[in-house]
Design an enzyme around this catalytic site. Structure first.
Site, PDB file in Angstrom:
ATOM      1  N   ASP A  95      13.628  39.989  47.784  1.00 25.86           N
ATOM      2  CA  ASP A  95      14.738  40.828  48.108  1.00 25.86           C
ATOM      3  C   ASP A  95      15.408  40.487  49.399  1.00 25.86           C
ATOM      4  OD1 ASP A  95      12.937  41.657  50.147  1.00 25.86           O
ATOM      5  OD2 ASP A  95      11.840  43.417  49.076  1.00 25.86           O
ATOM      6  N   GLU A 117       8.509  38.030  41.833  1.00 22.97           N
ATOM      7  CA  GLU A 117       8.188  39.624  42.383  1.00 22.97           C
ATOM      8  C   GLU A 117       9.496  40.644  41.887  1.00 22.97           C
ATOM      9  OE1 GLU A 117       6.325  40.480  46.553  1.00 22.97           O
ATOM     10  OE2 GLU A 117       8.218  40.863  46.689  1.00 22.97           O
ATOM     11  N   GLU A 131      17.101  45.795  51.680  1.00 20.11           N
ATOM     12  CA  GLU A 131      16.308  44.808  50.717  1.00 20.11           C
ATOM     13  C   GLU A 131      16.178  45.738  49.399  1.00 20.11           C
ATOM     14  OE1 GLU A 131      14.523  43.730  54.759  1.00 20.11           O
ATOM     15  OE2 GLU A 131      15.330  45.379  53.673  1.00 20.11           O
ATOM     16  N   HIS A 207       8.493  46.241  61.846  1.00 23.28           N
ATOM     17  CA  HIS A 207       9.640  45.349  61.956  1.00 23.28           C
ATOM     18  C   HIS A 207      10.847  46.192  60.837  1.00 23.28           C
ATOM     19  CE1 HIS A 207       8.472  43.977  57.907  1.00 23.28           C
ATOM     20  NE2 HIS A 207       9.702  43.577  57.656  1.00 23.28           N
ATOM     21  N   ARG A 209      14.272  47.465  59.573  1.00 20.96           N
ATOM     22  CA  ARG A 209      15.290  47.933  60.281  1.00 20.96           C
ATOM     23  C   ARG A 209      15.498  49.543  60.098  1.00 20.96           C
ATOM     24  NH1 ARG A 209      17.939  44.208  57.759  1.00 20.96           N
ATOM     25  NH2 ARG A 209      18.219  42.773  59.241  1.00 20.96           N
ATOM     26  N   HIS A 239       6.928  41.642  66.522  1.00 22.21           N
ATOM     27  CA  HIS A 239       8.429  40.848  65.880  1.00 22.21           C
ATOM     28  C   HIS A 239       9.109  40.582  66.805  1.00 22.21           C
ATOM     29  CE1 HIS A 239      11.870  40.402  63.022  1.00 22.21           C
ATOM     30  NE2 HIS A 239      10.896  40.193  62.353  1.00 22.21           N
TER      31      HIS A 239
END
Length: 376
Positions: A95, A117, A131, A207, A209, A239
């Site tokens: 993604d 996936e 994503e 991590h 966003r 990260h």
């Protein structure tokens, strides 16, 4: 038959490595591997670990690059490669921006796309962002869908994807995980010392966003847990996002029981996960990997595209609430029955033969015959 695989981030590299290996070992197929370089150092480590050398390395990573700039660069760089190679099939994974643009670039040249996936959904286009929208758009562009679970397949059917275009394979990350855990491994000295002190270790990663404005609550829960449990320590590979690093410096208390370290290469990370007691994460892939090692996972998100794990009991959604994270983690630390209940559940995300199933489907679908003199 020529199959092109396209990836560019560390998670994609890990999950596509078993597929690329299977393609390269099959003499009836020609494999072309393209690395966009959306991630650089972290992905290079993965390629070295799995002994993969891409045919193309675009190195599009650039400091301060916006998603819009990244999107434009991936399309501009990929399109002439696809045009030159003219593959019969393009495989993308997951993604990311590389995933979406790889599928779109192939679509523009009327080359069929296989989505590894496929079918993960939260149905909230802002979580995870971007994503969720990437994977939905790839779902429209792809001809073939390699879904990890029955629920993923059902998600696609609800979006009017024909069932004959969907193959349930399990997740290729389990193939990668088992391959790495079977190799002998010796920790570097800093990790060796951490795991020799006899304390129960909680592995944490953050991590996402969409979580950036809430991370202070997650980190305050960490402070609270180590203050109240002397035999507990955190290992926290941070990260490289500077916003996350600033929040860690501001919020995480300086204590010998919180080990804030640089990101780990995949082999070290897998073995850290193997040695840990509990995992707290907002990552997607770790939700699949940790249960394969018998580790309870607390998911620091409000939604997950992997509800199979929640339903099976290997995952618990705890969001970014300090109180919720503290409560659920403290229960696992203090209640052995509750811990064992999560740890003993079999992994719903596969058994380690996903790459083989994808390869077999491709060969059957495209009627690939073995070259003369080669047994099958």
């Amino acid at each position: 038959m020529k199959v092109m695989t396209i990836f560019g981030t560390r998670p994609e590299g890990i999950k596509m490595a078993p597929v690329v290996q299977a393609l390269q070992l099959d003499e009836s197929l020609e494999s072309v591997c393209v690395n966009t370089g959306q991630h650089k150092e972290m992905l290079d480590q993965v390629l070295d670990l799995f002994e993969l050398v891409p045919d193309y390395n675009l190195e599009i990573m650039k400091a301060g690059q916006t998603v819009e700039e990244l999107t434009a660069r991936v399309l501009a760089e990929l399109s002439p490669i696809i045009s030159r190679e003219q593959p019969d099939l393009v495989l993308v994974h997951g993604d990311t921006t590389t995933t979406f643009i790889g599928a779109y670039a192939a679509f523009l040249q009327q080359i069929p796309v296989g989505h590894v996936e496929a079918g993960l959904r939260t149905n909230n286009i802002h979580s995870p962002f971007p994503e969720e929208m990437n994977r939905q758009m790839v779902g429209r562009l792809a001809t073939y869908h390699f879904a990890a679970t029955k629920k993923n397949k059902m998600n696609l059917i609800l979006e009017n994807v024909e069932a004959c275009r969907i193959t349930i394979t399990g997740n290729t990350v389990i193939d990668a995980l088992l391959q790495i855990t079977e190799k002998p491994h010796d920790f570097p000295e800093n990790l060796k010392q951490i795991f020799q002190n006899g304390k129960r270790t909680i592995l944490m990663t953050t991590h996402r966003r969409e979580n950036l404005e809430e991370l202070q609550h997650v980190y305050r829960a960490v402070n609270r847990l180590v203050r109240e449990n002397e035999d507990v320590q955190f290992v926290f590979p941070v990260h490289k996002n500077p916003i996350i690093r600033q929040k860690v410096l501001k919020e995480i208390e300086d204590t010998e029981n919180v080990h804030v370290i640089e990101p780990l290469d995949y082999q070290d990370f897998v073995h850290v996960m193997k040695e840990s007691h509990i995992v707290i994460t907002d990552s997607g892939g770790i939700q699949e990997e940790a249960p394969g090692l018998g580790k309870p996972v607390l998911v620091a998100r409000n939604t997950t595209e992997r509800p199979e794990g929640v339903e099976a009991g290997t995952l618990k959604l705890v969001g970014t609430s300090e109180g919720k994270i503290y409560k659920e983690c403290q229960e696992l630390l203090s209640d052995e029955a509750a811990y064992q209940k999560m740890a003993a559940i079999s992994n719903p995300f596969g058994t380690g033969d996903a790459a083989e199933q994808i390869l077999n489907f491709i060969k059957e679908e495209f009627k690939v015959k073995a070259p003369s003199g080669v047994r099958v």
